[in-house]
Motif scaffolding. Structure first.
Motif, PDB file in Angstrom:
ATOM      1  N   LEU A   1       0.822  -1.215   0.000  1.00  0.00           N
ATOM      2  CA  LEU A   1       0.000   0.000   0.000  1.00  0.00           C
ATOM      3  C   LEU A   1       0.854   1.263   0.000  1.00  0.00           C
ATOM      4  O   LEU A   1       0.520   2.249  -0.659  1.00  0.00           O
ATOM      5  CB  LEU A   1      -0.927   0.011   1.215  1.00  0.00           C
ATOM      6  CG  LEU A   1      -2.091  -0.966   1.168  1.00  0.00           C
ATOM      7  CD1 LEU A   1      -2.822  -0.970   2.508  1.00  0.00           C
ATOM      8  CD2 LEU A   1      -3.035  -0.597   0.053  1.00  0.00           C
ATOM      9  N   VAL A   2       1.961   1.218   0.743  1.00  0.00           N
ATOM     10  CA  VAL A   2       2.802   2.409   0.858  1.00  0.00           C
ATOM     11  C   VAL A   2       3.672   2.609  -0.381  1.00  0.00           C
ATOM     12  O   VAL A   2       3.770   3.713  -0.910  1.00  0.00           O
ATOM     13  CB  VAL A   2       3.673   2.322   2.132  1.00  0.00           C
ATOM     14  CG1 VAL A   2       4.693   3.438   2.176  1.00  0.00           C
ATOM     15  CG2 VAL A   2       2.797   2.373   3.369  1.00  0.00           C
ATOM     16  N   PHE A   3       4.307   1.537  -0.866  1.00  0.00           N
ATOM     17  CA  PHE A   3       5.286   1.651  -1.950  1.00  0.00           C
ATOM     18  C   PHE A   3       4.763   1.194  -3.311  1.00  0.00           C
ATOM     19  O   PHE A   3       5.493   1.242  -4.289  1.00  0.00           O
ATOM     20  CB  PHE A   3       6.548   0.859  -1.605  1.00  0.00           C
ATOM     21  CG  PHE A   3       7.217   1.335  -0.356  1.00  0.00           C
ATOM     22  CD1 PHE A   3       7.825   2.578  -0.306  1.00  0.00           C
ATOM     23  CD2 PHE A   3       7.231   0.549   0.767  1.00  0.00           C
ATOM     24  CE1 PHE A   3       8.441   3.020   0.845  1.00  0.00           C
ATOM     25  CE2 PHE A   3       7.851   0.974   1.925  1.00  0.00           C
ATOM     26  CZ  PHE A   3       8.455   2.215   1.971  1.00  0.00           C
ATOM     27  N   GLY A   4       3.539   0.690  -3.370  1.00  0.00           N
ATOM     28  CA  GLY A   4       2.976   0.237  -4.637  1.00  0.00           C
ATOM     29  C   GLY A   4       3.475  -1.148  -5.017  1.00  0.00           C
ATOM     30  O   GLY A   4       3.771  -1.980  -4.168  1.00  0.00           O
ATOM     31  N   LEU A   5       3.578  -1.378  -6.314  1.00  0.00           N
ATOM     32  CA  LEU A   5       3.989  -2.696  -6.804  1.00  0.00           C
ATOM     33  C   LEU A   5       5.389  -3.114  -6.365  1.00  0.00           C
ATOM     34  O   LEU A   5       5.602  -4.293  -6.086  1.00  0.00           O
ATOM     35  CB  LEU A   5       3.865  -2.751  -8.325  1.00  0.00           C
ATOM     36  CG  LEU A   5       2.427  -2.866  -8.843  1.00  0.00           C
ATOM     37  CD1 LEU A   5       2.415  -2.875 -10.352  1.00  0.00           C
ATOM     38  CD2 LEU A   5       1.749  -4.090  -8.289  1.00  0.00           C
ATOM     39  N   PRO A   6       6.379  -2.207  -6.286  1.00  0.00           N
ATOM     40  CA  PRO A   6       7.675  -2.657  -5.770  1.00  0.00           C
ATOM     41  C   PRO A   6       7.586  -3.186  -4.331  1.00  0.00           C
ATOM     42  O   PRO A   6       8.306  -4.109  -3.958  1.00  0.00           O
ATOM     43  CB  PRO A   6       8.552  -1.411  -5.831  1.00  0.00           C
ATOM     44  CG  PRO A   6       7.961  -0.608  -6.928  1.00  0.00           C
ATOM     45  CD  PRO A   6       6.479  -0.856  -6.846  1.00  0.00           C
ATOM     46  N   GLY A   7       6.700  -2.636  -3.540  1.00  0.00           N
ATOM     47  CA  GLY A   7       6.507  -3.137  -2.181  1.00  0.00           C
ATOM     48  C   GLY A   7       5.898  -4.520  -2.152  1.00  0.00           C
ATOM     49  O   GLY A   7       6.031  -5.254  -1.186  1.00  0.00           O
ATOM     50  N   LEU A   8       5.214  -4.897  -3.210  1.00  0.00           N
ATOM     51  CA  LEU A   8       4.651  -6.236  -3.323  1.00  0.00           C
ATOM     52  C   LEU A   8       5.649  -7.218  -3.913  1.00  0.00           C
ATOM     53  O   LEU A   8       5.765  -8.353  -3.456  1.00  0.00           O
ATOM     54  CB  LEU A   8       3.385  -6.184  -4.182  1.00  0.00           C
ATOM     55  CG  LEU A   8       2.615  -7.477  -4.362  1.00  0.00           C
ATOM     56  CD1 LEU A   8       2.035  -7.922  -3.032  1.00  0.00           C
ATOM     57  CD2 LEU A   8       1.528  -7.296  -5.397  1.00  0.00           C
ATOM     58  N   TYR A   9       6.397  -6.786  -4.924  1.00  0.00           N
ATOM     59  CA  TYR A   9       7.283  -7.692  -5.646  1.00  0.00           C
ATOM     60  C   TYR A   9       8.628  -7.917  -4.960  1.00  0.00           C
ATOM     61  O   TYR A   9       9.162  -9.024  -5.005  1.00  0.00           O
ATOM     62  CB  TYR A   9       7.543  -7.172  -7.061  1.00  0.00           C
ATOM     63  CG  TYR A   9       6.327  -7.190  -7.941  1.00  0.00           C
ATOM     64  CD1 TYR A   9       5.312  -8.102  -7.740  1.00  0.00           C
ATOM     65  CD2 TYR A   9       6.187  -6.288  -8.976  1.00  0.00           C
ATOM     66  CE1 TYR A   9       4.185  -8.122  -8.547  1.00  0.00           C
ATOM     67  CE2 TYR A   9       5.076  -6.296  -9.790  1.00  0.00           C
ATOM     68  CZ  TYR A   9       4.087  -7.221  -9.569  1.00  0.00           C
ATOM     69  OH  TYR A   9       2.982  -7.237 -10.367  1.00  0.00           O
ATOM     70  N   LEU A  10       9.217  -6.890  -4.360  1.00  0.00           N
ATOM     71  CA  LEU A  10      10.555  -7.033  -3.793  1.00  0.00           C
ATOM     72  C   LEU A  10      10.619  -8.020  -2.619  1.00  0.00           C
ATOM     73  O   LEU A  10      11.572  -8.799  -2.552  1.00  0.00           O
ATOM     74  CB  LEU A  10      11.117  -5.671  -3.406  1.00  0.00           C
ATOM     75  CG  LEU A  10      11.513  -4.805  -4.602  1.00  0.00           C
ATOM     76  CD1 LEU A  10      12.000  -3.451  -4.142  1.00  0.00           C
ATOM     77  CD2 LEU A  10      12.560  -5.485  -5.452  1.00  0.00           C
ATOM     78  N   PRO A  11       9.659  -8.031  -1.695  1.00  0.00           N
ATOM     79  CA  PRO A  11       9.713  -9.081  -0.671  1.00  0.00           C
ATOM     80  C   PRO A  11       9.566 -10.489  -1.256  1.00  0.00           C
ATOM     81  O   PRO A  11      10.214 -11.430  -0.797  1.00  0.00           O
ATOM     82  CB  PRO A  11       8.556  -8.756   0.262  1.00  0.00           C
ATOM     83  CG  PRO A  11       8.340  -7.303   0.093  1.00  0.00           C
ATOM     84  CD  PRO A  11       8.646  -7.028  -1.346  1.00  0.00           C
ATOM     85  N   ALA A  12       8.742 -10.628  -2.297  1.00  0.00           N
ATOM     86  CA  ALA A  12       8.613 -11.935  -2.947  1.00  0.00           C
ATOM     87  C   ALA A  12       9.931 -12.323  -3.611  1.00  0.00           C
ATOM     88  O   ALA A  12      10.340 -13.491  -3.568  1.00  0.00           O
ATOM     89  CB  ALA A  12       7.488 -11.902  -3.970  1.00  0.00           C
ATOM     90  N   LEU A  13      10.602 -11.370  -4.209  1.00  0.00           N
ATOM     91  CA  LEU A  13      11.895 -11.641  -4.823  1.00  0.00           C
ATOM     92  C   LEU A  13      12.939 -11.999  -3.764  1.00  0.00           C
ATOM     93  O   LEU A  13      13.788 -12.854  -3.999  1.00  0.00           O
ATOM     94  CB  LEU A  13      12.347 -10.413  -5.621  1.00  0.00           C
ATOM     95  CG  LEU A  13      13.589 -10.560  -6.471  1.00  0.00           C
ATOM     96  CD1 LEU A  13      13.347 -11.605  -7.551  1.00  0.00           C
ATOM     97  CD2 LEU A  13      13.956  -9.226  -7.097  1.00  0.00           C
ATOM     98  N   ALA A  14      12.852 -11.384  -2.591  1.00  0.00           N
ATOM     99  CA  ALA A  14      13.786 -11.702  -1.514  1.00  0.00           C
ATOM    100  C   ALA A  14      13.537 -13.100  -0.946  1.00  0.00           C
ATOM    101  O   ALA A  14      14.451 -13.717  -0.397  1.00  0.00           O
ATOM    102  CB  ALA A  14      13.677 -10.654  -0.414  1.00  0.00           C
ATOM    103  N   LEU A  15      12.319 -13.621  -1.075  1.00  0.00           N
ATOM    104  CA  LEU A  15      12.001 -14.952  -0.561  1.00  0.00           C
ATOM    105  C   LEU A  15      12.341 -16.075  -1.538  1.00  0.00           C
ATOM    106  O   LEU A  15      12.202 -17.249  -1.182  1.00  0.00           O
ATOM    107  CB  LEU A  15      10.523 -15.023  -0.187  1.00  0.00           C
ATOM    108  CG  LEU A  15      10.123 -14.227   1.046  1.00  0.00           C
ATOM    109  CD1 LEU A  15       8.614 -14.249   1.223  1.00  0.00           C
ATOM    110  CD2 LEU A  15      10.794 -14.783   2.275  1.00  0.00           C
ATOM    111  N   VAL A  16      12.794 -15.754  -2.738  1.00  0.00           N
ATOM    112  CA  VAL A  16      13.140 -16.782  -3.725  1.00  0.00           C
ATOM    113  C   VAL A  16      14.236 -17.721  -3.214  1.00  0.00           C
ATOM    114  O   VAL A  16      14.100 -18.944  -3.345  1.00  0.00           O
ATOM    115  CB  VAL A  16      13.530 -16.132  -5.077  1.00  0.00           C
ATOM    116  CG1 VAL A  16      14.178 -17.130  -6.012  1.00  0.00           C
ATOM    117  CG2 VAL A  16      12.299 -15.527  -5.716  1.00  0.00           C
ATOM    118  N   PRO A  17      15.330 -17.243  -2.612  1.00  0.00           N
ATOM    119  CA  PRO A  17      16.330 -18.193  -2.103  1.00  0.00           C
ATOM    120  C   PRO A  17      15.773 -19.129  -1.029  1.00  0.00           C
ATOM    121  O   PRO A  17      16.137 -20.311  -0.991  1.00  0.00           O
ATOM    122  CB  PRO A  17      17.434 -17.302  -1.520  1.00  0.00           C
ATOM    123  CG  PRO A  17      17.265 -16.005  -2.205  1.00  0.00           C
ATOM    124  CD  PRO A  17      15.815 -15.862  -2.491  1.00  0.00           C
ATOM    125  N   CYS A  18      14.884 -18.636  -0.189  1.00  0.00           N
ATOM    126  CA  CYS A  18      14.270 -19.503   0.839  1.00  0.00           C
ATOM    127  C   CYS A  18      13.450 -20.609   0.187  1.00  0.00           C
ATOM    128  O   CYS A  18      13.526 -21.775   0.600  1.00  0.00           O
ATOM    129  CB  CYS A  18      13.382 -18.679   1.764  1.00  0.00           C
ATOM    130  SG  CYS A  18      14.246 -17.425   2.678  1.00  0.00           S
TER     131      CYS A  18
END
Length: 82
Positions: A54-71
């Motif tokens: 909500l605060v950062f828009g689509l990057p706020g949605l996609y970047l945490p998902a991208l950070a969870l890829v190694p996990c």
């Protein structure tokens, strides 16, 4: 209010991990506390993720998902291992 029962002697790496201020508190409560705590932690994680969206828009949605890829990659390897 009662504290969680923590075993008297733990390995050094676990004592070090549980000494981290916020992450260690949550991890200690998940390991030694009530079994329903995992649901509260998951709800808090999803709420923070949606707040970032909500605060950062689509990057706020996609970047945490991208950070969870190694996990997720490690989980897939563990599942495939047996």
């Amino acid at each position: 209010m009662t504290g969680a029962h923590i075993p008297a002697r733990q390995p050094f790496w676990m004592r070090l991990f549980l000494a981290i201020p916020v992450i260690g508190w949550v991890a200690r409560d998940l390991m030694f506390g009530d079994k329903d705590t995992i649901w509260y932690a998951l709800i808090a994680f999803v709420s923070l993720w949606m707040s970032a969206a909500l605060v950062f828009g689509l990057p706020g949605l996609y970047l945490p998902a991208l950070a969870l890829v190694p996990c997720m990659f490690v989980l897939l390897v563990v599942y495939a291992w047996g």
